[in-house]
Design an enzyme around this catalytic site. Structure first.
Site, PDB file in Angstrom:
ATOM      1  N   ASP A 157       4.095 -17.701  -2.623  1.00  0.00           N
ATOM      2  CA  ASP A 157       2.847 -16.996  -3.257  1.00  0.00           C
ATOM      3  C   ASP A 157       3.233 -16.192  -4.439  1.00  0.00           C
ATOM      4  O   ASP A 157       3.091 -15.025  -4.577  1.00  0.00           O
ATOM      5  CB  ASP A 157       2.084 -16.441  -2.091  1.00  0.00           C
ATOM      6  CG  ASP A 157       0.677 -15.723  -2.861  1.00  0.00           C
ATOM      7  OD1 ASP A 157       0.587 -15.989  -3.947  1.00  0.00           O
ATOM      8  OD2 ASP A 157      -0.007 -14.811  -1.967  1.00  0.00           O
TER       9      ASP A 157
ATOM     10  N   GLN B 290       5.920  -4.742 -13.891  1.00  0.00           N
ATOM     11  CA  GLN B 290       4.847  -5.349 -14.665  1.00  0.00           C
ATOM     12  C   GLN B 290       3.659  -4.360 -14.699  1.00  0.00           C
ATOM     13  O   GLN B 290       3.505  -3.511 -14.258  1.00  0.00           O
ATOM     14  CB  GLN B 290       4.264  -6.456 -13.719  1.00  0.00           C
ATOM     15  CG  GLN B 290       4.155  -6.329 -12.322  1.00  0.00           C
ATOM     16  CD  GLN B 290       4.229  -7.517 -11.452  1.00  0.00           C
ATOM     17  OE1 GLN B 290       4.207  -8.678 -12.005  1.00  0.00           O
ATOM     18  NE2 GLN B 290       4.417  -7.424 -10.058  1.00  0.00           N
TER      19      GLN B 290
HETATM   20  N1  SAM Z   1      -2.490 -15.688  -6.041  1.00  0.00           N
HETATM   21  C1  SAM Z   1      -1.597 -15.321  -7.316  1.00  0.00           C
HETATM   22  C2  SAM Z   1      -1.706 -16.281  -8.197  1.00  0.00           C
HETATM   23  O1  SAM Z   1      -1.214 -17.433  -7.993  1.00  0.00           O
HETATM   24  O2  SAM Z   1      -1.802 -16.096  -9.404  1.00  0.00           O
HETATM   25  C3  SAM Z   1      -0.356 -14.493  -6.735  1.00  0.00           C
HETATM   26  C4  SAM Z   1      -0.542 -13.444  -6.249  1.00  0.00           C
HETATM   27  S1  SAM Z   1       0.837 -12.539  -5.678  1.00  0.00           S
HETATM   28  C5  SAM Z   1       0.331 -10.895  -6.162  1.00  0.00           C
HETATM   29  C6  SAM Z   1       2.154 -12.989  -6.461  1.00  0.00           C
HETATM   30  C7  SAM Z   1       3.117 -12.029  -6.340  1.00  0.00           C
HETATM   31  O3  SAM Z   1       4.681 -12.427  -6.723  1.00  0.00           O
HETATM   32  C8  SAM Z   1       3.416 -10.703  -7.359  1.00  0.00           C
HETATM   33  O4  SAM Z   1       2.903  -9.662  -6.856  1.00  0.00           O
HETATM   34  C9  SAM Z   1       4.732 -10.573  -7.851  1.00  0.00           C
HETATM   35  O5  SAM Z   1       5.183  -9.158  -7.896  1.00  0.00           O
HETATM   36  C10 SAM Z   1       5.503 -11.387  -6.904  1.00  0.00           C
HETATM   37  N2  SAM Z   1       6.727 -12.132  -7.332  1.00  0.00           N
HETATM   38  C11 SAM Z   1       7.003 -12.534  -8.554  1.00  0.00           C
HETATM   39  N3  SAM Z   1       8.215 -13.037  -8.575  1.00  0.00           N
HETATM   40  C12 SAM Z   1       8.787 -12.515  -7.506  1.00  0.00           C
HETATM   41  C13 SAM Z   1      10.112 -12.562  -6.976  1.00  0.00           C
HETATM   42  N4  SAM Z   1      11.040 -13.533  -7.625  1.00  0.00           N
HETATM   43  N5  SAM Z   1      10.327 -12.281  -5.411  1.00  0.00           N
HETATM   44  C14 SAM Z   1       9.576 -11.752  -4.841  1.00  0.00           C
HETATM   45  N6  SAM Z   1       8.231 -11.573  -5.456  1.00  0.00           N
HETATM   46  C15 SAM Z   1       8.092 -12.013  -6.539  1.00  0.00           C
END
Ligand code: SAM
Length: 274
Positions: A154, A31
């Protein structure tokens, strides 16, 4: 020339924030990551143009994603965080001294950027009670059986590789990865703008967990400003064992815990309609 960041929430609504200073941009394998400064809100993290956190209101999201389930679980020690590479969720979970945390974030570049630019969140990631895994949370969770007391999802919105974190198959893996009295909590989008997503989550989760209850929090910089989380449990009810905590929080307290599970009628309607 003034530089503004705009995130559209629908075709004709959105949020605009003045960029006082661009700080960081990277196209990772997964991303686009941007960090910029705004005078009022502080530093802001966006992924693929969507706000993930601002320094001014991240405490509401992270405290409310973490404390309700960790307070209710009377003997929580093993926690899994899926996503959460900024470290805010781990920071709050570490306030429960007895907890050890496995954090599985798909994108190592998010972790690295947050370690550099959001130390008040990411300091948690160097705590010896936190183990970091950089892989897809769905694959990681599938390999675990009866290991965790609490799983906290999250995640980003259900787009691209994050979509899998909203599917029944992932929730089944979470159920198996939890101990017999385990709790799953997940961010579950806006009850104003994403009613279909919440309804789908409710349908999938209530086919697996005996207790599924949504709760609400205000998050000024997220779409519509009103956000939801879902508490899913094999045994405990969300108000069971709710108590004051003996550490510092800026948003969470016992009254907020109880109040956040009271749902307005338009939110109850999401689950009651066909
Ligand atoms: N607080 C945030 C929101 O609701 O907008 C979420 C923040 S956190 C940075 C979300 C993280 O989930 C991202 O860094 C993303 O790379 C990770 N993520 C998304 N899909 C994922 C997956 N399948 N496995 C592990 N991490 C994942």
């Amino acid at each position: 020339m003034e530089n503004w960041f705009t995130e559209l929430h629908t075709k004709d609504t959105g949020i605009s924030i003045k960029v006082a200073k661009p700080i960081y941009t990277k196209f990772s394998k997964y991303q686009r990551i941007d960090i910029f400064q705004n005078k009022t809100l502080g530093r802001i993290l966006t992924l693929d143009g969507l706000i993930q956190l601002t320094e001014s209101d991240e405490f509401i999201y992270h405290e409310m994603l973490v404390h309700p389930s960790l307070v209710v679980h009377p003997t929580c020690e093993e926690v899994l965080v899926v996503g959460g590479g900024d470290g805010g969720t781990a920071r709050e979970a570490l306030k429960h001294n007895q907890c050890r945390i496995d954090l599985v974030e798909i994108d190592e570049a998010v972790i690295k950027a947050c370690i550099k630019f959001f130390p008040t969140l990411s300091l948690s990631l160097s705590d010896e009670r936190v183990k970091l895994f950089t892989e897809d949370g769905t694959k990681f969770t599938k390999k675990k059986k009866s290991k965790y007391d609490v799983i906290i999802v999250d995640s980003t919105d259900p787009i691209g590789f994050a979509k899998e974190l909203f599917r029944a198959q992932f929730y089944k893996s979470c159920y198996s990865a939890l101990k017999e009295n385990g709790i799953l909590v997940a961010q579950s989008e806006s009850p104003i703008l994403h009613r279909g997503i919440m309804k789908g989550m409710y349908k999938n989760l209530s086919a697996i967990f005996p207790t599924v209850q949504f709760y609400l929090v205000p998050i000024p910089t997220y779409p519509s400003g009103l956000w939801s989380f879902v508490f899913c449990s094999k045994k405990y009810q969300p108000l069971e064992f709710a108590r004051e905590v003996n550490f510092t929080t800026k948003y969470y307290n016992l009254e907020i815990h109880k109040a956040s599970f009271a749902l307005p009628n338009f939110v109850k309607d999401i689950f009651n309609s066909d």
